[in-house]
Design an enzyme around this catalytic site. Structure first.
Site, PDB file in Angstrom:
ATOM      1  N   CYS A 130       0.809  -1.226   0.000  1.00 23.18           N
ATOM      2  CA  CYS A 130       0.000   0.000   0.000  1.00 23.18           C
ATOM      3  C   CYS A 130       0.838   1.270   0.000  1.00 23.18           C
ATOM      4  CB  CYS A 130      -0.941   0.009   1.202  1.00 23.18           C
ATOM      5  SG  CYS A 130      -0.168  -0.453   2.763  1.00 23.18           S
ATOM      6  N   HIS A 253      -3.201   6.567   4.363  1.00 26.47           N
ATOM      7  CA  HIS A 253      -1.764   6.658   4.636  1.00 26.47           C
ATOM      8  C   HIS A 253      -1.251   8.023   4.189  1.00 26.47           C
ATOM      9  CE1 HIS A 253      -1.599   2.572   5.727  1.00 26.47           C
ATOM     10  NE2 HIS A 253      -0.878   2.040   4.771  1.00 26.47           N
TER      11      HIS A 253
END
Lengths: 350, 350
Positions: A130, A253
């Site tokens: 990710c 994130h």
């Protein structure tokens, strides 16, 4: 295929699996049949896809009979055993675990960056980590124009990357501390890494450990960012340094990325390149306090880039702040984009 | 002085001021009298120092009559006006605001690094920015041995640095989101910067803005880290790059610090230097998941350093993870240490 593909999702009940189903509802990929696979524990339950109730089946090797595209997100151990079984039965596997990523036979793909690598696939395509994916979306438009000599990234990673139980842990610990409990009264059991020996509170804390420790005192998450960057950009000479940190955010994130380009790049030009790049959204206006934020990224498939500014001392140095929903572009959406790219390139059936 | 100093705390009721009083209870500095000063609003209330109840007085220029050492933490505007008044009345001022920090006449001091600079003081000594201080404690032992060519820091800063109201904002927003409110239903009024136009939620978010924006799209907080580092280390050639980020932590700043040393430094040696350095505590054992954590730093005066490892590509590159209680070593404790150093060097009375 005539009317569409038979698609299977392995790990359909997980944090990423449920998002894969959501993203498959948004895709332009023609889908004629959907099979949802999970462990015995979840078999028999139902999930909804395109307003249709689908009964979850227990994962076995034979689950893949007739499947064209199988999206895996049920842990590396499951992928190791069942991805080859799916391929044997004619499916193309898009694997969200780290198991096959560094296998030289397996393309590791961020469609905005290296969709061309799909042509070499032998049945399995790996979805990158990710934190790597969103960084690639932000840096590829710069690399194409002026080259990339080095990058140093510090991550601010959300808890959803560690799964549904980690999300519950953050919520419970937060509530407990707000209610007056002391940190030593908490009972963390998942973070920083479920499989590791010790666990620490994430609520109102920052943990500089994601995944377990590996060689040279780097964590596996840090190694993933280093190795996957070089593989995706097909350039072993890019110097990559990474520090991966979990913070108390549910999803989204953030990354503080420092780069040195090979040739000089003007900040205004870099902003334009990001603005024009597929999958990237420029959010960068300090005078209006506009910059990417984790909380704003949730539910969106784009990668948001801001705080772009030059290093004050180093000629080709640049800072960027890169944010994306780690469950979408960082996992489920990138996997679905790979399926779309395979379809567009006529590569679903090998 | 005979039996001890007359000490005044300006801004006694604030987040830092209350910690200054706590730290003055821990100090070895001889104190004969304590005066607590604040705005008219707080005057008449009492606070406890060494089991003694002290009535808070309203700050005026005459408050400093007879005061030997005055610790200021009531905002730059108050320091600008009242610090010279205190000096005029014979006090030495230790100022925790940014107002005098870059004044060439004013020493900017982290006692572990440049206590020698105190000898030049003309009545005012500046306490550096919180995120700068802890980084200096961690880097000075390395700089002394092998020199420091450049540093790139990304911070993970706690909310207490923005004051008591910001702490309440984090708590309220966290509770609201846990109770099911949507981010857009929150009413942030303080963060990222009280004086700025827009405010954003900090709960379960990361905000890449601390203080307001300044030249070259850097925030003032980033400029502080850059300029103060060069002044404290007395070396304008050190290349400093900073990205400052607020995260949902109540207290305890964390920093991902990347450095390049002038000469090569072995990781084992660096660990030893940190271990031996004043004010620094080595917490670095990946095999036992030992590394500094914000939540563990609260209430402690030391700076904790871990995740020390070499860059895999760049010869003299090193990573460190640096954590400290921003209200203590980052503010109140460093100010009290400055007072102790002035006392030891016989510099309280000019």
């Amino acid at each position: 295929m005539s009317t569409g593909y038979h698609v299977a999702v392995v790990g359909a009940t997980g944090a990423v699996g449920t998002k894969m189903i959501e993203m498959l509802e948004r895709t332009t990929l023609p889908i004629s049949k959907m099979t949802l696979l999970a462990s015995k524990r979840s078999a028999g339950k139902t999930l909804v896809f395109n307003n249709q109730s689908i009964v979850i089946e227990e994962l076995t090797a034979d689950s893949f009979e007739g499947v064209d595209i199988a999206l895996f997100s049920a842990g590396g151990g499951i992928s190791k055993v069942y991805a080859p079984e799916a391929v044997k039965r004619g499916a193309v596997v898009i694997d969200n675990t780290s198991h096959f990523r560094m296998d030289p036979e397996v393309p590791l793909v961020v469609p905005e960056v290296n969709a061309h690598a799909l042509a070499q696939h032998k049945g399995i395509i790996a979805n990158p980590n990710c934190s790597t994916i969103q960084m690639m979306v932000a840096l590829e438009p710069i690399r194409q124009k002026v080259g990339l000599k080095r990058l140093i990234v510090s991550t601010y990673q959300a808890v959803s990357g560690a799964g549904a139980k980690a999300l519950a842990e953050l919520a419970q610990e937060s509530a407990d501390l707000l209610a007056g409990k002391q940190p030593e009264e908490l009972s963390p059991a998942i973070l920083p890494a479920g499989s590791d020996k010790k666990h620490y509170p994430i609520a109102f804390n920052a943990l500089p450990q994601i995944d377990v420790f590996a060689e040279d005192d780097y964590t596996y998450e840090e190694w993933k960012m280093i190795n996957e960057t070089k593989k995706i950009m097909e350039d072993d000479t890019i110097q990559v340094a990474a520090t991966c940190v979990r913070i108390p955010v549910f999803s989204g994130h953030s990354e503080s990325v420092y780069i040195e380009t090979a040739e000089h790049a003007d900040v205004a030009a870099v902003k334009q390149w990001i603005n024009d790049a597929p999958g990237a959204v420029l959010e960068d206006d300090p005078s209006q306090q506009i910059y990417p934020q984790a909380l704003n990224s949730v539910g969106k498939t784009e990668t948001f880039v801001g705080r772009i500014r030059k290093d004050l001392d180093v000629a080709n140095g640049l800072h960027l702040w890169v944010v994306s929903d780690n469950l979408l572009k960082g996992a489920a959406w990138n996997s679905v984009q790979i399926a779309e790219a395979l379809h567009q390139q006529g590569l679903v059936h090998v």
